[in-house]
Design a protein around this motif. Sequence first.
Motif, mmCIF file in Angstrom:
data_model
loop_
_atom_site.group_PDB
_atom_site.id
_atom_site.type_symbol
_atom_site.label_atom_id
_atom_site.label_comp_id
_atom_site.label_asym_id
_atom_site.label_seq_id
_atom_site.Cartn_x
_atom_site.Cartn_y
_atom_site.Cartn_z
ATOM 1 N N VAL A 12 -13.207 17.581 -7.799
ATOM 2 C CA VAL A 12 -14.934 17.878 -8.175
ATOM 3 C C VAL A 12 -15.598 18.008 -7.603
ATOM 4 O O VAL A 12 -16.796 19.252 -7.390
ATOM 5 N N ILE A 13 -15.525 16.904 -6.045
ATOM 6 C CA ILE A 13 -16.713 17.324 -4.880
ATOM 7 C C ILE A 13 -16.169 18.661 -4.090
ATOM 8 O O ILE A 13 -16.839 20.199 -3.600
ATOM 9 N N LEU A 18 -17.422 24.369 -3.528
ATOM 10 C CA LEU A 18 -17.586 26.026 -3.144
ATOM 11 C C LEU A 18 -18.776 26.732 -3.924
ATOM 12 O O LEU A 18 -19.336 27.992 -3.519
ATOM 13 N N ILE A 19 -18.985 25.624 -5.388
ATOM 14 C CA ILE A 19 -20.289 26.572 -5.739
ATOM 15 C C ILE A 19 -21.723 27.223 -5.041
ATOM 16 O O ILE A 19 -22.343 27.969 -4.611
ATOM 17 N N ILE A 21 -21.268 26.798 -1.441
ATOM 18 C CA ILE A 21 -21.027 28.206 -0.648
ATOM 19 C C ILE A 21 -21.247 29.365 -1.377
ATOM 20 O O ILE A 21 -22.098 30.798 -0.461
ATOM 21 N N VAL A 22 -20.996 29.523 -2.410
ATOM 22 C CA VAL A 22 -21.131 30.910 -3.051
ATOM 23 C C VAL A 22 -21.901 31.199 -3.431
ATOM 24 O O VAL A 22 -23.368 32.501 -3.185
ATOM 25 N N ALA A 23 -23.511 30.165 -3.889
ATOM 26 C CA ALA A 23 -24.312 30.840 -4.213
ATOM 27 C C ALA A 23 -25.388 30.578 -3.258
ATOM 28 O O ALA A 23 -26.201 31.660 -3.050
ATOM 29 N N ALA A 24 -25.127 30.162 -2.175
ATOM 30 C CA ALA A 24 -25.761 30.483 -0.755
ATOM 31 C C ALA A 24 -25.949 31.558 -0.354
ATOM 32 O O ALA A 24 -26.095 32.620 0.456
ATOM 33 N N VAL A 25 -24.569 32.260 -0.150
ATOM 34 C CA VAL A 25 -24.315 33.825 -0.009
ATOM 35 C C VAL A 25 -24.841 34.873 -0.328
ATOM 36 O O VAL A 25 -25.090 35.753 -0.539
#
Length: 56
Positions: A12-13, A18-19, A21-25
């Motif tokens: 879960v962590i 990862l979610i 990081i992808v959102a920030a990119v």
Amino acid sequence: MLEFLSANMGTVIICIALIAIVAAVIIKMRKDKRQGKSSCGCSCGCCPMSDECHKQ
């Protein structure tokens, strides 16, 4: 529900990280696009998509 979370806390962590990081990119790419910054970083003279990247 709590048993599932406690049994899979590591997964879960990592998924949440990862979610994030992808959102920030994606946010950074959209912000750069709005400011007219190019993502390629090289000469666009012979690029077939140069008209799409650098609209005047």
